[in-house]
Design a protein around this motif. Structure first.
Motif, mmCIF file in Angstrom:
data_model
loop_
_atom_site.group_PDB
_atom_site.id
_atom_site.type_symbol
_atom_site.label_atom_id
_atom_site.label_comp_id
_atom_site.label_asym_id
_atom_site.label_seq_id
_atom_site.Cartn_x
_atom_site.Cartn_y
_atom_site.Cartn_z
ATOM 1 N N LYS A 145 0.803 -1.160 0.041
ATOM 2 C CA LYS A 145 -0.058 0.009 -0.078
ATOM 3 C C LYS A 145 0.775 1.331 -0.156
ATOM 4 O O LYS A 145 0.611 2.117 -0.750
ATOM 5 C CB LYS A 145 -0.911 0.032 1.051
ATOM 6 N N ASP A 146 1.864 1.141 0.997
ATOM 7 C CA ASP A 146 2.833 2.303 0.959
ATOM 8 C C ASP A 146 3.430 2.540 -0.549
ATOM 9 O O ASP A 146 3.705 3.763 -1.020
ATOM 10 C CB ASP A 146 3.842 2.177 1.880
ATOM 11 N N VAL A 160 -6.120 6.058 -4.448
ATOM 12 C CA VAL A 160 -5.381 4.854 -4.316
ATOM 13 C C VAL A 160 -5.189 4.607 -2.834
ATOM 14 O O VAL A 160 -5.367 3.550 -2.088
ATOM 15 C CB VAL A 160 -3.992 5.162 -4.763
ATOM 16 N N SER A 161 -5.150 5.696 -2.011
ATOM 17 C CA SER A 161 -4.960 5.706 -0.472
ATOM 18 C C SER A 161 -6.224 5.715 0.171
ATOM 19 O O SER A 161 -6.400 5.204 1.211
ATOM 20 C CB SER A 161 -4.189 6.772 0.013
ATOM 21 N N TYR A 211 -3.247 9.929 -5.990
ATOM 22 C CA TYR A 211 -2.996 9.562 -4.561
ATOM 23 C C TYR A 211 -4.242 9.381 -3.859
ATOM 24 O O TYR A 211 -4.470 8.229 -2.832
ATOM 25 C CB TYR A 211 -2.280 10.471 -3.905
ATOM 26 N N GLU A 212 -5.161 10.216 -3.598
ATOM 27 C CA GLU A 212 -6.639 10.014 -2.989
ATOM 28 C C GLU A 212 -7.127 8.886 -3.493
ATOM 29 O O GLU A 212 -7.789 8.253 -2.557
ATOM 30 C CB GLU A 212 -7.462 11.436 -3.382
ATOM 31 N N ALA A 248 1.771 6.566 -6.735
ATOM 32 C CA ALA A 248 0.814 7.461 -6.945
ATOM 33 C C ALA A 248 1.058 9.084 -6.824
ATOM 34 O O ALA A 248 0.564 9.882 -7.817
ATOM 35 C CB ALA A 248 -0.502 7.305 -5.924
ATOM 36 N N VAL A 249 1.838 9.450 -5.769
ATOM 37 C CA VAL A 249 1.976 10.821 -5.480
ATOM 38 C C VAL A 249 3.008 11.163 -6.604
ATOM 39 O O VAL A 249 2.733 12.222 -7.189
ATOM 40 C CB VAL A 249 2.897 10.655 -4.212
ATOM 41 N N SER A 279 1.016 3.968 -3.024
ATOM 42 C CA SER A 279 0.945 5.479 -2.517
ATOM 43 C C SER A 279 2.056 6.275 -3.310
ATOM 44 O O SER A 279 1.613 7.416 -3.682
ATOM 45 C CB SER A 279 0.476 5.584 -0.892
#
Length: 246
Positions: free
Chosen positions: A90-91, A137-138, A134-135, A97-98, A94
């Motif tokens: 997950k990290d 995916v996270s 990011y929003e 994604a960023v 993310s």
């Protein structure tokens, strides 16, 4: 090689640049959500520096960066594959994604270099109306509320399907007044806050007044008939949040 970020037609107007941005963003969101297993398998740490490209035709690919220097377009983050096995998944997603959000903006404003100040401002406003990669995916809520929602006080935004198959967007105030504003196009890349599914015009959607995320009605068990009786809608996540003491 025909660079992954290249486009056969260079977007020039605000609408063309936004369409290009939206298509690339949709492709990257799909790579990091519904296609995540395929994406992860392609990011082999034993391979050379790899990049994630969202293409203007709505597809994505993981490949080596463009060879020409300087490149025709800004390049995405290099070496995303090296951290795949060294981080929590997950990290890692993310982080990708960023970096992807940064790349998407850089490409959009590369194309926007010849726009005037007002057009650049309008373009950014259109981009900012979409959740970031990011929003999505996270799963984090958006921090910036739409100005019309803030100015109009407590309003419940409900999207419901009309008899002719088109979607009507309503702002329902405490007094029951209904106003029609946004058109279907604004929601074409909306992501469901529950299942991450992309907006479809033949489905019923509802927006949470607290976190401003959109949901399939079926995902949150809200029907069009039930929505008619709701003055202010709270999604399951916001409804379960601990209320402050009086």
């Amino acid at each position: 090689m025909d660079g992954p970020a290249n486009s056969s037609t260079t977007p020039r107007t605000v609408e063309e640049i936004f369409k290009d941005f939206r298509n690339r963003r949709t492709a990257i969101v799909r790579a990091l959500t519904s296609d995540v297993e395929e994406f992860s398998n392609l990011c082999d740490p034993d391979k050379d520096n790899l990049c994630l490209y969202g293409l203007s035709n709505g597809t994505w690919e993981v490949t080596l960066p463009a060879e020409e220097v300087p490149t025709e377009l800004p390049e995405p983050a290099l070496g995303i594959n090296f951290a795949r096995d060294g981080m929590n998944r997950k990290d890692w997603l993310s982080l990708v994604a960023v970096h992807s959000d940064s790349w998407l903006l850089s490409v959009a404003f590369y194309y926007a270099a010849r726009l005037n100040r007002n057009d650049r401002k309008r373009l950014f406003g259109m981009i900012n109306d979409l959740p970031t990669v990011y929003e999505v995916v996270s799963g984090g809520p958006r921090q910036i509320k739409d100005r019309s929602s803030v100015d109009s006080g407590s309003k419940s935004k409900i999207t419901k399907q009309s008899s002719d198959g088109q979607l009507e967007n309503m702002s329902r105030g405490a007094g029951g007044h209904e106003g029609y504003g946004e058109d279907d196009g604004e929601h074409s890349e909306t992501i469901c806050g529950y299942c991450n599914g992309v907006y479809s015009a033949d489905e019923f959607w509802i927006c949470c007044d607290v976190c401003e995320r959109w949901y399939h009605g079926k995902c949150v068990k809200i029907t069009p008939a039930k929505a008619d009786s709701i003055k202010q809608y709270k999604c399951p996540s916001c409804s379960s949040s601990k209320k402050p003491r009086q």
